[in-house]
Design an enzyme around this catalytic site. Structure first.
Site, PDB file in Angstrom:
ATOM      1  N   LYS A 280       0.772  -0.891   0.544  1.00  0.00           N
ATOM      2  CA  LYS A 280       0.106  -0.147   0.752  1.00  0.00           C
ATOM      3  C   LYS A 280       0.700   1.312  -0.171  1.00  0.00           C
ATOM      4  O   LYS A 280       2.136   1.567   0.533  1.00  0.00           O
ATOM      5  CB  LYS A 280      -1.135   0.267   1.163  1.00  0.00           C
ATOM      6  CG  LYS A 280      -2.155  -0.800   1.405  1.00  0.00           C
ATOM      7  CD  LYS A 280      -2.352  -0.980   2.655  1.00  0.00           C
ATOM      8  CE  LYS A 280      -3.656  -2.130   2.594  1.00  0.00           C
ATOM      9  NZ  LYS A 280      -5.111  -2.096   2.007  1.00  0.00           N
ATOM     10  N   ARG A 354     -10.567 -11.484   1.607  1.00  0.00           N
ATOM     11  CA  ARG A 354     -11.336 -12.479   1.274  1.00  0.00           C
ATOM     12  C   ARG A 354     -10.517 -13.507   1.245  1.00  0.00           C
ATOM     13  O   ARG A 354     -11.491 -15.166   1.072  1.00  0.00           O
ATOM     14  CB  ARG A 354     -11.877 -12.290  -0.841  1.00  0.00           C
ATOM     15  CG  ARG A 354     -11.059 -12.586  -1.137  1.00  0.00           C
ATOM     16  CD  ARG A 354     -11.393 -12.298  -2.133  1.00  0.00           C
ATOM     17  NE  ARG A 354     -10.543 -10.087  -1.853  1.00  0.00           N
ATOM     18  CZ  ARG A 354     -11.582  -8.673  -2.861  1.00  0.00           C
ATOM     19  NH1 ARG A 354     -11.515  -9.143  -4.466  1.00  0.00           N
ATOM     20  NH2 ARG A 354     -11.419  -8.050  -2.417  1.00  0.00           N
TER      21      ARG A 354
END
Length: 498
Positions: A280, A354
């Site tokens: 990130k 996920r």
């Protein structure tokens, strides 16, 4: 801080003494300067005189006070409730404003009379309690504690028993929501997957007559075939944990007893998310400690249910891991296998939530027979773009579950918004090398993430996914965890138990 709370059907004050200082009385007025709630008596008349001799307009959350010593030495505060037609939507703001006006007084009597129903009373009381929340454990010099010791709510629209029951559930919800906020606000060098497991152990010990804890480490998860979970966890020096809490609220807990078709809560517990190899940007990365907001909310909900003693069987599964870059970290292009045998091509290691969730969903279905599964995750930035911080996104394959969740959200003002699960969105999840990629295109990113999770839900299994990326925490000057959607989930579970 803590203070006692009680509900009364009428306002009765005792003469103040050295041990019982004079209280502060709170009334509410509309935008025309009229007191709300059909309140009466000398104190109400005094509030009306206070309004009459001032320029007070009743504007939302504006206040005016009188600390005179007439009658019984009590002080008076009138808070503006604004326009009556918008009162229901402003109840939570009024709760926070009321706490601000009374926090420096030892005792307060809050006079709603018959102005609000039980539902809005619950919202108001929770907002007031939440306004007292502090996370200051790491300051070398603690701020001075607020003076407040007792709050008395005066409501007489319905029976006192109903308001007392509402306040009891609200106090349990506040304990759970505060627990969730404490977990999410904690520094990531302190709160890692093992720490989260220890917090679950404390919870299980506190409510040991009804709660059973199981914690799986990486060896156990590897044996179970949780390749997706391990693809995230293996990049960190901190061991990943699958935390399972069983709450025997309906079934009597014994050494051999099993939960009877429990509701399953599954939470994403990424205690820090660097993005992994798909690193990130540095700006705002400190807020990635909030990426375990789903786990915090599910543990907070479990604590609230235990505290309230709700008669329902519940299993809470927390997928706890760190997402870190290292020589052992998963690479974009790697292919891993989920617990149910599905092969997944990793296209973006920053879509890790996920991956831990899909194995947790497989686990709960294989080991329990849940009547419905609710998962919560700070899953996608796309959800923040779509809905901001007002509503959490909800996806579901079951109309009854969806309706019950939305109803609970409306009751608590912890709001949801239904999102689609059309097959056309799932069509984005195609890989040239595996059964599924872990991401689709940028379009509809929150939806394709939900479609990915749906792939792991067995036929006929009721399920709902909550994307709380925009609601679990606040950025900016008031940065911190909100503890949402604990209020909605507690109300949902209470309704399912009745």
């Amino acid at each position: 801080m803590t203070f006692t709370t009680q509900v009364h059907s009428k306002l009765t004050l005792k003469k103040p003494t050295k041990n019982t200082p004079a209280p502060q009385l709170v009334f509410f007025a509309d935008s025309n300067g009229n007191l709300l709630g059909n309140v009466s008596g000398e104190h109400a008349k005094r509030a009306e005189r206070l309004i009459a001799k001032s320029s007070f307009s009743g504007e939302l959350c504006a206040s005016i006070s009188d600390y005179g010593l007439d009658i019984d030495g009590s002080g008076i505060t009138v808070i503006g409730a604004g326009k009556l037609e918008k009162l229901a939507g402003n109840i939570q703001k009024l709760g926070a404003a009321t706490y601000k006006s009374i926090k420096n007084h030892t005792t307060a009597f809050i006079n709603w009379g018959d102005a609000i129903c039980q539902k809005h009373f619950s919202q108001f009381a929770l907002a007031l309690l939440n306004a007292s929340y502090r996370f200051d454990r790491h300051f070398s010099k603690k701020s001075e504690s607020d003076a407040l010791k007792a709050v008395h709510f005066v409501n007489h629209k319905d029976s006192l028993v109903e308001y007392e029951a509402a306040l009891s559930l609200t106090k349990a919800t506040f304990k759970g929501q505060s627990f969730a906020r404490d977990l999410a606000n904690e520094a990531p060098n302190i709160l890692n997957p093992s720490t989260l497991a220890k917090e679950a152990k404390k919870l299980a010990k506190e409510y040991g007559d009804k709660v059973e804890l199981t914690v799986l480490g990486e060896k156990e998860m590897t044996k179970l075939g949780m390749g997706c979970f391990m693809s995230v966890s293996k990049g960190s020096a901190e061991e990943g944990k699958l935390i399972i809490l069983e709450y025997f609220g309906k079934t009597k807990k014994t050494k051999k007893s099993k939960l009877n078709q429990p509701i399953a809560l599954v939470g994403k517990g990424i205690t820090f998310d660097t993005g992994g190899i798909s690193l990130k940007p540095s700006a705002g990365m400190d807020e990635m400690k909030f990426d375990m907001g789903g786990a915090a909310a599910m543990l907070g909900t479990t604590k609230a249910i235990c505290e309230a003693g709700i008669e329902i069987d519940l299993v809470t599964v927390i997928a706890a891991a760190e997402n870190m870059p290292s020589g052992k970290a998963t690479r974009p292009g790697d292919i891993v296998t989920a617990m149910d045998g599905t092969s997944v091509e990793i296209l973006n290691t920053d879509a890790e939530g996920r991956l831990v969730l899909c194995d947790a969903l497989c686990y709960v279905q294989d080991n329990y027979q849940p009547r419905t599964i609710i998962d919560a995750a700070t899953l996608t930035g796309a959800c923040v773009i779509a809905l901001g911080s007002v509503r959490s996104a909800v996806y579901s394959n079951d109309e009854d579950t969806l309706f019950a969740l939305e109803t609970a959200g409306e009751y608590t003002n912890d709001l949801l918004w239904q999102m689609p699960l059309d097959d056309e969105y799932a069509a984005q999840l195609k890989s040239n090398f595996a059964d599924l990629p872990n991401v689709g295109s940028r379009e509809g990113g929150s939806i394709t993430a939900a479609c990915f999770l749906k792939h792991f839900i067995k036929e006929g299994q009721a399920w709902a996914h909550l994307d709380i990326a925009g609601t679990a925490s606040i950025s900016g000057a008031n940065k911190g965890a909100t503890g949402r959607p604990v209020p909605m989930l507690v109300q949902f579970l209470k309704a399912q138990a009745s």
